[in-house]
Design a protein around this motif. Structure first.
Motif, mmCIF file in Angstrom:
data_model
loop_
_atom_site.group_PDB
_atom_site.id
_atom_site.type_symbol
_atom_site.label_atom_id
_atom_site.label_comp_id
_atom_site.label_asym_id
_atom_site.label_seq_id
_atom_site.Cartn_x
_atom_site.Cartn_y
_atom_site.Cartn_z
ATOM 1 N N PRO A 155 7.364 -2.859 8.953
ATOM 2 C CA PRO A 155 7.401 -4.326 9.062
ATOM 3 C C PRO A 155 7.326 -4.820 10.515
ATOM 4 N N GLU A 156 8.034 -4.160 11.403
ATOM 5 C CA GLU A 156 8.029 -4.573 12.806
ATOM 6 C C GLU A 156 6.649 -4.360 13.443
ATOM 7 N N ILE A 157 6.023 -3.252 13.122
ATOM 8 C CA ILE A 157 4.690 -2.967 13.658
ATOM 9 C C ILE A 157 3.691 -4.001 13.154
ATOM 10 N N ALA A 158 3.719 -4.261 11.857
ATOM 11 C CA ALA A 158 2.790 -5.232 11.265
ATOM 12 C C ALA A 158 3.018 -6.616 11.847
ATOM 13 N N GLN A 159 4.266 -6.940 12.128
ATOM 14 C CA GLN A 159 4.606 -8.254 12.686
ATOM 15 C C GLN A 159 3.944 -8.475 14.042
ATOM 16 N N GLN A 160 3.752 -7.407 14.802
ATOM 17 C CA GLN A 160 3.137 -7.527 16.124
ATOM 18 C C GLN A 160 1.713 -8.073 16.040
ATOM 19 N N TYR A 161 1.065 -7.931 14.890
ATOM 20 C CA TYR A 161 -0.323 -8.351 14.737
ATOM 21 C C TYR A 161 -0.457 -9.652 13.936
ATOM 22 N N TYR A 162 0.661 -10.249 13.516
ATOM 23 C CA TYR A 162 0.630 -11.480 12.741
ATOM 24 C C TYR A 162 -0.089 -12.557 13.531
ATOM 25 N N PRO A 163 -0.970 -13.342 12.969
ATOM 26 C CA PRO A 163 -1.258 -13.563 11.560
ATOM 27 C C PRO A 163 -2.325 -12.618 10.980
ATOM 28 N N GLN A 164 -2.841 -11.705 11.793
ATOM 29 C CA GLN A 164 -3.818 -10.750 11.281
ATOM 30 C C GLN A 164 -3.101 -9.679 10.460
ATOM 31 N N LYS A 165 -3.669 -9.314 9.308
ATOM 32 C CA LYS A 165 -3.096 -8.249 8.481
ATOM 33 C C LYS A 165 -3.502 -6.891 9.033
ATOM 34 N N VAL A 166 -2.719 -5.863 8.694
ATOM 35 C CA VAL A 166 -3.005 -4.501 9.147
ATOM 36 C C VAL A 166 -3.130 -3.561 7.963
ATOM 37 N N ASN A 167 -3.922 -2.519 8.165
ATOM 38 C CA ASN A 167 -3.958 -1.375 7.260
ATOM 39 C C ASN A 167 -3.095 -0.302 7.898
ATOM 40 N N ILE A 168 -2.248 0.317 7.115
ATOM 41 C CA ILE A 168 -1.373 1.373 7.609
ATOM 42 C C ILE A 168 -1.814 2.689 6.984
ATOM 43 N N MET A 169 -2.040 3.693 7.818
ATOM 44 C CA MET A 169 -2.363 5.037 7.348
ATOM 45 C C MET A 169 -1.172 5.940 7.661
ATOM 46 N N LEU A 170 -0.515 6.425 6.626
ATOM 47 C CA LEU A 170 0.575 7.380 6.784
ATOM 48 C C LEU A 170 -0.027 8.773 6.642
ATOM 49 N N VAL A 171 0.043 9.562 7.706
ATOM 50 C CA VAL A 171 -0.676 10.829 7.739
ATOM 51 C C VAL A 171 0.253 11.972 8.123
ATOM 52 N N HIS A 172 0.181 13.060 7.342
ATOM 53 C CA HIS A 172 0.861 14.307 7.702
ATOM 54 C C HIS A 172 -0.215 15.255 8.214
ATOM 55 N N MET A 173 0.083 15.980 9.286
ATOM 56 C CA MET A 173 -0.925 16.804 9.946
ATOM 57 C C MET A 173 -0.670 18.288 9.711
ATOM 58 N N LEU A 174 -1.741 18.971 9.295
ATOM 59 C CA LEU A 174 -1.670 20.403 9.010
ATOM 60 C C LEU A 174 -2.758 21.154 9.759
ATOM 61 N N LYS A 175 -2.410 22.352 10.239
ATOM 62 C CA LYS A 175 -3.423 23.228 10.825
ATOM 63 C C LYS A 175 -4.358 23.673 9.726
ATOM 64 N N ILE A 176 -5.609 23.809 10.073
ATOM 65 C CA ILE A 176 -6.575 24.313 9.098
ATOM 66 C C ILE A 176 -6.402 25.830 9.057
ATOM 67 N N THR A 177 -6.473 26.373 7.877
ATOM 68 C CA THR A 177 -6.293 27.802 7.703
ATOM 69 C C THR A 177 -7.553 28.564 8.098
ATOM 70 N N ASP A 178 -7.395 29.844 8.417
ATOM 71 C CA ASP A 178 -8.565 30.678 8.678
ATOM 72 C C ASP A 178 -8.812 31.660 7.534
ATOM 73 N N SER A 179 -8.062 31.501 6.462
ATOM 74 C CA SER A 179 -8.240 32.325 5.270
ATOM 75 C C SER A 179 -9.368 31.746 4.415
ATOM 76 N N ILE A 180 -10.355 32.566 4.111
ATOM 77 C CA ILE A 180 -11.503 32.098 3.330
ATOM 78 C C ILE A 180 -11.072 31.609 1.951
ATOM 79 N N SER A 181 -10.175 32.323 1.305
ATOM 80 C CA SER A 181 -9.749 31.892 -0.034
ATOM 81 C C SER A 181 -9.016 30.558 0.019
ATOM 82 N N GLU A 182 -8.205 30.344 1.057
ATOM 83 C CA GLU A 182 -7.524 29.057 1.198
ATOM 84 C C GLU A 182 -8.502 27.940 1.542
ATOM 85 N N LEU A 183 -9.525 28.240 2.335
ATOM 86 C CA LEU A 183 -10.538 27.237 2.659
ATOM 87 C C LEU A 183 -11.313 26.813 1.415
#
Length: 159
Positions: free
Chosen positions: A19-47
């Motif tokens: 809410p506080e972050i979105a408020q900084q851009y008021y009156p413009q609306k924001v899109n929020i992307m909640l992202v968890h970051m993972l290393k890409i595997t080097d295992s062929i079967s997992e890929l």
């Protein structure tokens, strides 16, 4: 409309500052992307199984989805959409491509108690510190009251 990326460990703390972050851009609306970051595997079967993403997605608690939907509804005058995603990669080049593809305008650093959830989770600050997108620093919203403007332009105190 601005698109903001927030690293998430699928806890309430990941959502507290929205809410506080979105408020900084008021009156413009924001899109929020909640992202968890993972290393890409080097295992062929997992890929080969990477496109399914079922293991990580199943780890997201239902109440996290519910809270995101509630935030979208309660702050619909500030937030256009909250999207949950998992980023696979560990290089700054791949991360910058991800940010460009999703037209991210700013990144919020992870909260202070951010947890690495999986064996291949990576600390988001490693990529954030080196990326080409502006980092939005905000005060933690755990203690003081924050004034949020409602659609009717009335101030409402939020905890």
């Amino acid at each position: 409309m601005k698109t903001l990326l927030i690293p998430t460990d699928f806890t309430y703390q990941s959502l507290q500052s929205i809410p506080e972050i979105a408020q900084q851009y008021y009156p413009q609306k924001v899109n929020i992307m909640l992202v968890h970051m993972l290393k890409i595997t080097d295992s062929i079967s997992e890929l080969l199984m990477l496109s399914r993403r079922s293991t990580e997605i199943r780890q997201i608690p239902d109440n996290f989805y519910i809270r995101c939907r509630d935030l979208e509804k309660d702050y619909s005058h500030l937030i256009e959409r909250i999207h949950i995603d998992i980023f696979y990669g560990s290089t700054i080049a791949v991360f910058n491509n991800y940010l460009d593809a999703h037209e991210v305008d700013g990144i919020v650093p992870p909260h202070s108690n951010y947890q690495l959830l999986f064996k291949n989770s990576i600390d988001p600050e490693v990529l954030i510190d080196r990326c080409s997108i502006r980092v939005i620093n905000i005060a933690e919203t755990t203690g003081p009251m924050v004034d949020i403007i409602t659609p009717e332009n009335e101030l409402v105190e939020q905890q």
